[in-house]
Write a protein that holds these residues in place. Structure first.
Motif, mmCIF file in Angstrom:
data_model
loop_
_atom_site.group_PDB
_atom_site.id
_atom_site.type_symbol
_atom_site.label_atom_id
_atom_site.label_comp_id
_atom_site.label_asym_id
_atom_site.label_seq_id
_atom_site.Cartn_x
_atom_site.Cartn_y
_atom_site.Cartn_z
ATOM 1 N N VAL A 1 74.452 23.636 -48.166
ATOM 2 C CA VAL A 1 75.011 23.195 -46.682
ATOM 3 C C VAL A 1 74.860 24.115 -46.046
ATOM 4 O O VAL A 1 74.472 24.344 -44.616
ATOM 5 C CB VAL A 1 76.088 23.014 -47.211
ATOM 6 N N THR A 2 75.342 25.161 -46.847
ATOM 7 C CA THR A 2 75.744 26.559 -45.431
ATOM 8 C C THR A 2 74.335 27.337 -44.284
ATOM 9 O O THR A 2 74.626 27.768 -43.440
ATOM 10 C CB THR A 2 76.572 27.301 -45.414
ATOM 11 N N GLU A 3 73.360 27.163 -45.687
ATOM 12 C CA GLU A 3 72.112 27.669 -45.100
ATOM 13 C C GLU A 3 71.542 27.067 -44.575
ATOM 14 O O GLU A 3 70.993 27.156 -43.168
ATOM 15 C CB GLU A 3 71.566 28.335 -46.698
ATOM 16 N N GLY A 4 72.237 25.446 -44.124
ATOM 17 C CA GLY A 4 71.038 24.402 -42.877
ATOM 18 C C GLY A 4 72.088 25.133 -42.080
ATOM 19 O O GLY A 4 70.975 24.533 -40.986
ATOM 20 N N GLY A 5 73.412 25.171 -41.866
ATOM 21 C CA GLY A 5 74.044 25.151 -40.970
ATOM 22 C C GLY A 5 73.037 26.654 -40.822
ATOM 23 O O GLY A 5 73.364 26.667 -38.635
ATOM 24 N N LEU A 6 72.893 27.496 -40.980
ATOM 25 C CA LEU A 6 72.719 28.852 -40.539
ATOM 26 C C LEU A 6 71.475 28.512 -39.764
ATOM 27 O O LEU A 6 71.296 29.434 -38.434
ATOM 28 C CB LEU A 6 72.598 30.048 -41.822
ATOM 29 N N ARG A 7 70.236 28.178 -40.421
ATOM 30 C CA ARG A 7 69.435 27.605 -40.112
ATOM 31 C C ARG A 7 69.040 26.882 -38.627
ATOM 32 O O ARG A 7 68.353 27.737 -37.634
ATOM 33 C CB ARG A 7 68.010 26.902 -40.066
ATOM 34 N N LEU A 8 70.059 25.997 -38.684
ATOM 35 C CA LEU A 8 70.171 25.343 -37.261
ATOM 36 C C LEU A 8 70.966 26.184 -36.166
ATOM 37 O O LEU A 8 71.043 26.165 -34.945
ATOM 38 C CB LEU A 8 71.226 24.080 -37.470
ATOM 39 N N LEU A 9 72.079 27.512 -36.092
ATOM 40 C CA LEU A 9 72.610 28.535 -35.137
ATOM 41 C C LEU A 9 71.812 28.941 -34.991
ATOM 42 O O LEU A 9 71.570 28.846 -34.362
ATOM 43 C CB LEU A 9 73.894 28.883 -35.764
ATOM 44 N N GLU A 10 70.477 29.472 -35.929
ATOM 45 C CA GLU A 10 69.855 30.477 -35.209
ATOM 46 C C GLU A 10 68.680 29.281 -34.917
ATOM 47 O O GLU A 10 67.691 30.194 -33.422
ATOM 48 C CB GLU A 10 68.434 30.542 -36.486
ATOM 49 N N VAL B 1 66.119 23.113 -46.811
ATOM 50 C CA VAL B 1 66.597 23.402 -47.320
ATOM 51 C C VAL B 1 68.162 22.835 -47.285
ATOM 52 O O VAL B 1 68.486 22.460 -48.494
ATOM 53 C CB VAL B 1 67.733 24.893 -46.750
ATOM 54 N N ALA B 2 68.485 21.999 -46.097
ATOM 55 C CA ALA B 2 69.314 21.308 -45.806
ATOM 56 C C ALA B 2 69.180 20.005 -47.333
ATOM 57 O O ALA B 2 68.364 19.716 -47.437
ATOM 58 C CB ALA B 2 70.192 21.180 -45.168
ATOM 59 N N PRO B 3 70.859 19.188 -48.018
ATOM 60 C CA PRO B 3 70.742 18.738 -48.545
ATOM 61 C C PRO B 3 70.740 17.014 -48.299
ATOM 62 O O PRO B 3 70.605 16.735 -46.840
ATOM 63 C CB PRO B 3 72.417 18.299 -49.811
ATOM 64 N N HIS B 4 69.729 16.312 -48.654
ATOM 65 C CA HIS B 4 69.058 14.802 -48.534
ATOM 66 C C HIS B 4 69.594 14.162 -48.274
ATOM 67 O O HIS B 4 71.203 14.245 -48.711
ATOM 68 C CB HIS B 4 67.901 14.486 -48.793
ATOM 69 N N GLY B 5 70.201 13.123 -46.884
ATOM 70 C CA GLY B 5 71.563 12.901 -46.451
ATOM 71 C C GLY B 5 72.962 13.110 -46.187
ATOM 72 O O GLY B 5 73.852 12.845 -45.711
#
Length: 313
Positions: free
Chosen positions: A37-46, A69-73
């Motif tokens: 979840v945090t990695e998905g948020g970081l990729r979005l921040l990038e 990488v973000a969990p589905h849904g």
């Protein structure tokens, strides 16, 4: 434990326009082996950092990685889809979003998604542009239900709902509602000190005023947006407002100023690989050149505008 501090530092650097520093902080956070979840948020921040500096290729790669990488849904999964949809619209790559649409519709029809659906708020305009009208209505229905519940996932969530309503109003050619909802969105973003999205929506207000025939009001609004966005180095917002201001100046009979404005807007849009604004600028440039009796140039600008949107809705 270091990741939250790195993320906070990256967000501050992004707001300050220190893009290299912001990316350095996100890299540091990713090295901390964060959860999906945090990695998905970081990729979005990038993605946001690359978008702000005008590197849409890198932004698209980050969006696709976030979607993977973000969990589905999850909220981050929906936000990744929303970001990719916006890029698809700006880059005139509808296939990028159409690949996501079936999974999104399936997830949205699952009552268990709850507040996570709020992550799709920014995707409504791209859905409309790409012809996904039923999906856009489904998203707006979910957003309005979340808004009515009072369980807002973030302070700017109401602004995203107002902007989604504005997008629908523009497709219905209800520009009175478009101006009203865009103004409401802009004021919420201002209250949250989010200058980027506030100015984007004030630019939409200016365009709506232009469509309503309020040339003086549109001119005043768009000049102010350009001034404020330029001071913050928000080049895409400057270009978007400039090409609409060019049309306002053309309608007011100031053809030379219109030509200067649309030429600068086009150059910026091309430099940023923003094909949506570039196509609009070329269309307006054709109108300006025709008014200047430069018919060959007008035909070429129109031809390039058509070529730029080939294959897009």
């Amino acid at each position: 434990e270091a990741a939250p501090w790195c993320i906070a530092a990256a967000r501050v650097a992004l707001v300050d326009g220190r893009y290299d520093d912001a990316l350095a902080w996100t890299d540091e956070a990713l090295r901390a082996r964060v959860d999906p979840v945090t990695e998905g948020g970081l990729r979005l921040l990038e993605l946001g950092i690359h978008d702000a500096r005008g590197d849409l290729d890198a932004a698209e790669r980050c969006g696709q990685e976030a979607w993977r990488v973000a969990p589905h849904g999850s909220m981050e999964w929906f936000r990744a889809a929303s970001a990719l949809a916006v890029l698809a619209m700006r880059r005139l790559k509808p296939e990028l979003f159409r690949e996501l649409a079936p999974a999104l519709e399936e997830a949205l029809r699952n009552p268990g998604t709850g507040l996570a659906a709020a992550g799709l708020a920014l995707a409504v305009p791209p859905m409309l542009v790409s012809g996904q009208y039923a999906l856009a209505e489904l998203v707006i229905d979910r957003l309005e239900a979340i808004l009515a519940s009072g369980e807002h996932p973030e302070p700017t969530f109401p602004a995203r709902v107002y902007a989604a309503r504005a997008a629908r109003a523009s497709f219905d050619e209800d520009f009175t509602a478009y101006v009203e909802e865009s103004r409401r969105a802009a004021r919420v973003y201002e209250a949250a000190d989010d200058a980027r999205f506030a100015l984007l929506n004030w630019g939409n207000v200016g365009y709506g005023q232009l469509c309503l025939g309020d040339i003086e009001g549109a001119t005043s609004t768009l000049r102010w947006v350009i001034e404020q966005a330029h001071a913050r180095d928000l080049r895409r917002i400057v270009a978007h407002a400039q090409h609409n201001l060019a049309l306002a100046r053309l309608f007011a009979g100031n053809v030379e100023e219109a030509h200067a404005l649309v030429t600068e807007a086009l150059a910026t849009a091309v430099a940023l690989s923003d094909h949506q604004v570039a196509a609009g600028a070329r269309l307006y440039l054709a109108r300006v050149l025709a008014e200047l009796a430069a018919r060959a140039g007008a035909r070429e600008a129109a031809r390039q505008a058509l070529a730029g949107v080939s294959g897009a809705p």
